[in-house]
Design a protein around this motif. Structure first.
Motif, short mmCIF file in Angstrom:
data_model
loop_
_atom_site.label_atom_id
_atom_site.label_comp_id
_atom_site.label_asym_id
_atom_site.label_seq_id
_atom_site.Cartn_x
_atom_site.Cartn_y
_atom_site.Cartn_z
N ARG A 129 0.79 -1.22 0.00
CA ARG A 129 0.00 0.00 0.00
C ARG A 129 0.83 1.28 0.00
O ARG A 129 0.47 2.25 -0.66
CB ARG A 129 -0.97 -0.04 1.17
N GLU A 130 1.92 1.32 0.75
CA GLU A 130 2.74 2.54 0.78
C GLU A 130 3.37 2.80 -0.58
O GLU A 130 3.37 3.93 -1.08
CB GLU A 130 3.83 2.46 1.87
N ALA A 131 3.92 1.75 -1.19
CA ALA A 131 4.52 1.90 -2.52
C ALA A 131 3.45 2.27 -3.55
O ALA A 131 3.70 3.07 -4.46
CB ALA A 131 5.23 0.61 -2.93
N ALA A 132 2.24 1.72 -3.40
CA ALA A 132 1.14 2.05 -4.29
C ALA A 132 0.77 3.53 -4.17
O ALA A 132 0.53 4.21 -5.18
CB ALA A 132 -0.08 1.18 -3.99
N LEU A 133 0.73 4.03 -2.94
CA LEU A 133 0.42 5.44 -2.73
C LEU A 133 1.47 6.33 -3.38
O LEU A 133 1.14 7.32 -4.05
CB LEU A 133 0.31 5.76 -1.24
N GLU A 134 2.72 5.97 -3.22
CA GLU A 134 3.82 6.76 -3.80
C GLU A 134 3.69 6.82 -5.33
O GLU A 134 3.81 7.89 -5.93
CB GLU A 134 5.15 6.13 -3.40
N LEU A 158 -6.45 13.04 -15.40
CA LEU A 158 -6.25 13.61 -14.07
C LEU A 158 -7.39 13.19 -13.13
O LEU A 158 -7.14 12.81 -11.98
CB LEU A 158 -6.16 15.14 -14.14
N ALA A 159 -8.61 13.22 -13.62
CA ALA A 159 -9.75 12.82 -12.79
C ALA A 159 -9.63 11.35 -12.37
O ALA A 159 -9.83 11.01 -11.20
CB ALA A 159 -11.06 13.05 -13.56
N ARG A 160 -9.27 10.48 -13.31
CA ARG A 160 -9.09 9.05 -12.97
C ARG A 160 -7.94 8.88 -11.99
O ARG A 160 -8.02 8.08 -11.06
CB ARG A 160 -8.83 8.23 -14.24
N SER A 161 -6.89 9.65 -12.19
CA SER A 161 -5.73 9.56 -11.31
C SER A 161 -6.08 10.02 -9.88
O SER A 161 -5.64 9.40 -8.90
CB SER A 161 -4.59 10.41 -11.88
N LEU A 162 -6.87 11.06 -9.77
CA LEU A 162 -7.32 11.52 -8.45
C LEU A 162 -8.21 10.47 -7.78
O LEU A 162 -8.12 10.25 -6.57
CB LEU A 162 -8.07 12.85 -8.58
N SER A 163 -9.05 9.83 -8.56
CA SER A 163 -9.90 8.77 -8.02
C SER A 163 -9.05 7.60 -7.52
O SER A 163 -9.31 7.06 -6.44
CB SER A 163 -10.88 8.31 -9.11
N ASN A 164 -8.05 7.24 -8.29
CA ASN A 164 -7.13 6.17 -7.86
C ASN A 164 -6.37 6.57 -6.60
O ASN A 164 -6.18 5.76 -5.70
CB ASN A 164 -6.15 5.81 -8.98
N LEU A 165 -5.94 7.83 -6.56
CA LEU A 165 -5.23 8.32 -5.38
C LEU A 165 -6.13 8.25 -4.15
O LEU A 165 -5.68 7.85 -3.07
CB LEU A 165 -4.76 9.77 -5.61
N ALA A 166 -7.40 8.58 -4.32
CA ALA A 166 -8.34 8.49 -3.20
C ALA A 166 -8.41 7.05 -2.68
O ALA A 166 -8.41 6.83 -1.46
CB ALA A 166 -9.72 8.97 -3.63
N SER A 167 -8.42 6.09 -3.58
CA SER A 167 -8.45 4.68 -3.15
C SER A 167 -7.18 4.30 -2.41
O SER A 167 -7.23 3.60 -1.39
CB SER A 167 -8.60 3.76 -4.38
N ARG A 168 -6.03 4.75 -2.90
CA ARG A 168 -4.76 4.42 -2.24
C ARG A 168 -4.70 5.04 -0.84
O ARG A 168 -4.24 4.42 0.12
CB ARG A 168 -3.56 4.92 -3.05
#
Length: 194
Positions: A129-134, A158-168
């Motif tokens: 999870r930490e590496a995924a967040l990075e 960017l919108a998809r990337s923000l959504s993925n970041l929210a999950s991480r």
């Protein structure tokens, strides 16, 4: 050396998987020998075959790939063929994506960001999870930069990337930050929908 047909490699991979289920060390040696002989075709067939026959083919191929990094261009071709999610290929997919990012300077920022987004998902699938967040944060930063320069082309990414970041972020229990990223993603998606 005699060149094996795809059918011969397919048969050898199937047998190797069967052997590896009984004797991991012997199966590993056979698979590594096969991949050493013709890595490009062997890895492509692993990608096709592993979802159908299951473990340990993908895991053993990922071990080989860790020890024998492939050309980033070949890795990018494999990465494009990977399913979004596959239990049998989760380790393999992560290593392929890392290989695709090895020569980052030959990639455009958009290609880097897309591969980083993929890597984040693959790391998350493996519980890293930490590496995924990075990786997710790095992808989002690149897509933000690209969207600032060309909003029409990169705002959806960017919108998809923000959504993925929210999950991480959520995966790590950072609920407030996850909510903030998700709200930004929703705002961009709404704007795009309009």
């Amino acid at each position: 050396m005699i060149r094996l047909s795809d059918d011969q490699i397919h048969s050898a991979l199937t047998r190797t998987t069967w052997i590896a289920r009984r004797t991991a060390g012997h199966g590993r040696k056979l698979l590594h020998k096969l991949l050493n002989r013709d890595p490009e075709r062997g890895l492509a067939l692993v990608l096709d075959l592993a979802p159908a026959i299951g473990d340990p083919l993908g895991r053993l191929a990922s071990e080989w790939l860790e020890q024998h990094p492939i050309n980033p261009n070949h890795a990018r071709q494999l990465e494009q063929s990977l399913p979004e999610h596959s239990l049998a290929l989760r380790e393999f997919a992560m290593v392929v994506t890392r290989n695709a990012l090895m020569d980052r300077y030959s990639l455009t920022e958009a290609q880097q960001a897309a591969s980083l987004n993929n890597l984040a998902g693959r790391l998350s699938d493996l519980g890293q999870r930490e590496a995924a967040l990075e990786a997710s944060q790095e992808a989002m930063a690149l897509f933000r930069k690209l969207a600032e320069a060309r909003a029409d082309a990169f705002t959806p990414d960017l919108a998809r990337s923000l959504s993925n970041l929210a999950s991480r972020l959520s995966d790590l229990g950072q609920r407030e930050s996850a909510l903030e990223a998700a709200q930004k993603a929703v705002a961009l998606f709404r704007k795009l929908a309009e």
